[in-house]
Design a protein around this motif. Structure first.
Motif, PDB file in Angstrom:
ATOM      1  N   TYR A  19      91.370  45.026  37.803  1.00  0.00           N
ATOM      2  CA  TYR A  19      90.573  45.452  36.651  1.00  0.00           C
ATOM      3  C   TYR A  19      89.123  45.659  37.075  1.00  0.00           C
ATOM      4  O   TYR A  19      88.481  46.607  36.657  1.00  0.00           O
ATOM      5  CB  TYR A  19      90.664  44.404  35.541  1.00  0.00           C
ATOM      6  N   TYR A  20      88.601  44.741  37.908  1.00  0.00           N
ATOM      7  CA  TYR A  20      87.227  44.842  38.406  1.00  0.00           C
ATOM      8  C   TYR A  20      87.261  45.437  39.812  1.00  0.00           C
ATOM      9  O   TYR A  20      87.908  44.889  40.702  1.00  0.00           O
ATOM     10  CB  TYR A  20      86.560  43.457  38.449  1.00  0.00           C
ATOM     11  N   PRO A  21      86.573  46.551  40.030  1.00  0.00           N
ATOM     12  CA  PRO A  21      86.624  47.195  41.349  1.00  0.00           C
ATOM     13  C   PRO A  21      85.887  46.405  42.429  1.00  0.00           C
ATOM     14  O   PRO A  21      84.987  45.617  42.141  1.00  0.00           O
ATOM     15  CB  PRO A  21      85.955  48.551  41.108  1.00  0.00           C
ATOM     16  N   ILE A  22      86.287  46.647  43.671  1.00  0.00           N
ATOM     17  CA  ILE A  22      85.596  46.065  44.821  1.00  0.00           C
ATOM     18  C   ILE A  22      84.138  46.523  44.743  1.00  0.00           C
ATOM     19  O   ILE A  22      83.849  47.679  44.461  1.00  0.00           O
ATOM     20  CB  ILE A  22      86.227  46.553  46.151  1.00  0.00           C
ATOM     21  N   GLY A  23      83.219  45.601  44.986  1.00  0.00           N
ATOM     22  CA  GLY A  23      81.792  45.923  44.907  1.00  0.00           C
ATOM     23  C   GLY A  23      81.144  45.467  43.612  1.00  0.00           C
ATOM     24  O   GLY A  23      79.923  45.474  43.486  1.00  0.00           O
ATOM     25  N   THR A  24      81.961  45.046  42.626  1.00  0.00           N
ATOM     26  CA  THR A  24      81.415  44.536  41.365  1.00  0.00           C
ATOM     27  C   THR A  24      80.608  43.274  41.661  1.00  0.00           C
ATOM     28  O   THR A  24      81.032  42.422  42.433  1.00  0.00           O
ATOM     29  CB  THR A  24      82.549  44.199  40.379  1.00  0.00           C
ATOM     30  N   THR A  25      79.432  43.165  41.049  1.00  0.00           N
ATOM     31  CA  THR A  25      78.601  41.980  41.256  1.00  0.00           C
ATOM     32  C   THR A  25      78.729  41.032  40.068  1.00  0.00           C
ATOM     33  O   THR A  25      79.005  41.452  38.949  1.00  0.00           O
ATOM     34  CB  THR A  25      77.124  42.347  41.472  1.00  0.00           C
ATOM     35  N   LEU A  26      78.528  39.763  40.353  1.00  0.00           N
ATOM     36  CA  LEU A  26      78.597  38.735  39.326  1.00  0.00           C
ATOM     37  C   LEU A  26      77.600  37.645  39.649  1.00  0.00           C
ATOM     38  O   LEU A  26      77.033  37.606  40.743  1.00  0.00           O
ATOM     39  CB  LEU A  26      80.026  38.178  39.231  1.00  0.00           C
ATOM     40  N   THR A  27      77.362  36.775  38.679  1.00  0.00           N
ATOM     41  CA  THR A  27      76.442  35.659  38.864  1.00  0.00           C
ATOM     42  C   THR A  27      77.156  34.377  38.475  1.00  0.00           C
ATOM     43  O   THR A  27      77.822  34.322  37.446  1.00  0.00           O
ATOM     44  CB  THR A  27      75.180  35.833  37.996  1.00  0.00           C
ATOM     45  N   LYS A  28      77.018  33.357  39.303  1.00  0.00           N
ATOM     46  CA  LYS A  28      77.633  32.069  39.016  1.00  0.00           C
ATOM     47  C   LYS A  28      76.605  30.969  39.232  1.00  0.00           C
ATOM     48  O   LYS A  28      75.803  31.028  40.163  1.00  0.00           O
ATOM     49  CB  LYS A  28      78.851  31.834  39.910  1.00  0.00           C
ATOM     50  N   GLN A  37      71.401  26.258  40.090  1.00  0.00           N
ATOM     51  CA  GLN A  37      70.929  27.486  40.741  1.00  0.00           C
ATOM     52  C   GLN A  37      71.931  28.604  40.491  1.00  0.00           C
ATOM     53  O   GLN A  37      73.137  28.374  40.515  1.00  0.00           O
ATOM     54  CB  GLN A  37      70.766  27.269  42.241  1.00  0.00           C
ATOM     55  N   LEU A  38      71.407  29.812  40.270  1.00  0.00           N
ATOM     56  CA  LEU A  38      72.256  30.982  40.075  1.00  0.00           C
ATOM     57  C   LEU A  38      72.381  31.732  41.386  1.00  0.00           C
ATOM     58  O   LEU A  38      71.397  31.935  42.099  1.00  0.00           O
ATOM     59  CB  LEU A  38      71.661  31.904  39.005  1.00  0.00           C
ATOM     60  N   PHE A  39      73.617  32.133  41.713  1.00  0.00           N
ATOM     61  CA  PHE A  39      73.873  32.912  42.921  1.00  0.00           C
ATOM     62  C   PHE A  39      74.579  34.204  42.538  1.00  0.00           C
ATOM     63  O   PHE A  39      75.446  34.213  41.668  1.00  0.00           O
ATOM     64  CB  PHE A  39      74.756  32.131  43.900  1.00  0.00           C
ATOM     65  N   THR A  40      74.205  35.269  43.215  1.00  0.00           N
ATOM     66  CA  THR A  40      74.843  36.562  43.017  1.00  0.00           C
ATOM     67  C   THR A  40      75.981  36.693  44.010  1.00  0.00           C
ATOM     68  O   THR A  40      75.826  36.390  45.192  1.00  0.00           O
ATOM     69  CB  THR A  40      73.837  37.711  43.227  1.00  0.00           C
ATOM     70  N   GLY A  41      77.118  37.133  43.509  1.00  0.00           N
ATOM     71  CA  GLY A  41      78.282  37.359  44.355  1.00  0.00           C
ATOM     72  C   GLY A  41      78.790  38.777  44.185  1.00  0.00           C
ATOM     73  O   GLY A  41      78.474  39.457  43.206  1.00  0.00           O
ATOM     74  N   THR A  42      79.591  39.205  45.137  1.00  0.00           N
ATOM     75  CA  THR A  42      80.181  40.545  45.119  1.00  0.00           C
ATOM     76  C   THR A  42      81.672  40.425  45.393  1.00  0.00           C
ATOM     77  O   THR A  42      82.078  39.679  46.293  1.00  0.00           O
ATOM     78  CB  THR A  42      79.529  41.437  46.197  1.00  0.00           C
ATOM     79  N   ILE A  43      82.468  41.159  44.629  1.00  0.00           N
ATOM     80  CA  ILE A  43      83.901  41.189  44.895  1.00  0.00           C
ATOM     81  C   ILE A  43      84.107  41.983  46.180  1.00  0.00           C
ATOM     82  O   ILE A  43      83.688  43.135  46.280  1.00  0.00           O
ATOM     83  CB  ILE A  43      84.676  41.842  43.739  1.00  0.00           C
ATOM     84  N   VAL A  44      84.753  41.341  47.165  1.00  0.00           N
ATOM     85  CA  VAL A  44      84.954  41.994  48.458  1.00  0.00           C
ATOM     86  C   VAL A  44      86.403  42.405  48.685  1.00  0.00           C
ATOM     87  O   VAL A  44      86.678  43.264  49.532  1.00  0.00           O
ATOM     88  CB  VAL A  44      84.451  41.115  49.627  1.00  0.00           C
ATOM     89  N   SER A  45      87.342  41.799  47.945  1.00  0.00           N
ATOM     90  CA  SER A  45      88.743  42.209  48.071  1.00  0.00           C
ATOM     91  C   SER A  45      89.536  41.700  46.878  1.00  0.00           C
ATOM     92  O   SER A  45      89.059  40.869  46.099  1.00  0.00           O
ATOM     93  CB  SER A  45      89.359  41.700  49.377  1.00  0.00           C
ATOM     94  N   TYR A  46      90.765  42.229  46.770  1.00  0.00           N
ATOM     95  CA  TYR A  46      91.658  41.833  45.683  1.00  0.00           C
ATOM     96  C   TYR A  46      93.059  41.660  46.242  1.00  0.00           C
ATOM     97  O   TYR A  46      93.556  42.525  46.959  1.00  0.00           O
ATOM     98  CB  TYR A  46      91.660  42.895  44.579  1.00  0.00           C
ATOM     99  N   ASP A  47      93.682  40.535  45.939  1.00  0.00           N
ATOM    100  CA  ASP A  47      95.047  40.247  46.355  1.00  0.00           C
ATOM    101  C   ASP A  47      95.964  40.574  45.183  1.00  0.00           C
ATOM    102  O   ASP A  47      96.053  39.814  44.210  1.00  0.00           O
ATOM    103  CB  ASP A  47      95.164  38.772  46.740  1.00  0.00           C
ATOM    104  N   ALA A  48      96.638  41.728  45.243  1.00  0.00           N
ATOM    105  CA  ALA A  48      97.479  42.200  44.142  1.00  0.00           C
ATOM    106  C   ALA A  48      98.711  41.325  43.946  1.00  0.00           C
ATOM    107  O   ALA A  48      99.225  41.218  42.836  1.00  0.00           O
ATOM    108  CB  ALA A  48      97.886  43.651  44.379  1.00  0.00           C
ATOM    109  N   VAL A  49      99.179  40.689  45.007  1.00  0.00           N
ATOM    110  CA  VAL A  49     100.372  39.848  44.902  1.00  0.00           C
ATOM    111  C   VAL A  49     100.060  38.580  44.099  1.00  0.00           C
ATOM    112  O   VAL A  49     100.772  38.219  43.168  1.00  0.00           O
ATOM    113  CB  VAL A  49     100.917  39.479  46.303  1.00  0.00           C
ATOM    114  N   HIS A  50      98.974  37.913  44.447  1.00  0.00           N
ATOM    115  CA  HIS A  50      98.604  36.661  43.787  1.00  0.00           C
ATOM    116  C   HIS A  50      97.595  36.858  42.664  1.00  0.00           C
ATOM    117  O   HIS A  50      97.244  35.911  41.963  1.00  0.00           O
ATOM    118  CB  HIS A  50      98.056  35.666  44.817  1.00  0.00           C
TER     119      HIS A  50
END
Length: 104
Positions: A19-28, A37-50
């Protein structure tokens, strides 16, 4: 069993797409030395099986997340971005369109 139709094959491949493409940024938010503390993360891959997203943070750490978790942190990123924009305007909301259309 008969071979899958093109429609069935397309449906399967669509359901395994993230649903969220590779490269989507998020904050946690993380607690480090008793400080939030807030950190910015980026989706780097998606495991379709799991159905897990791999997220890499700006400090090099990473973790796996479900779609729901990613959604929560993408929303947090959007709220942080809007809050930062308001802070940068020093409370001046002249750039924000608050007009209401009269339909009389």
């Amino acid at each position: 069993t008969p071979p899958a139709t093109k429609k069935q094959t397309a449906k399967k491949s669509q359901s395994s797409a993230p649903y969220y493409p590779i490269g989507t940024t998020l904050t946690k938010q993380f607690i480090i030395h008793h400080t939030r503390q807030l950190f910015t993360g980026t989706i780097v891959s998606y495991d379709a099986v799991h159905k897990f997203y791999s997220v890499r943070y700006e400090d090099g750490d990473g973790e796996e997340m479900t779609e729901q978790e990613v959604g929560n942190f993408v929303l947090l990123r959007e709220l942080k971005r809007k809050n930062d924009a308001l802070d940068n305007n020093n409370g001046d909301v002249a750039d924000v369109d608050n007009s209401i259309d009269d339909k009389e």
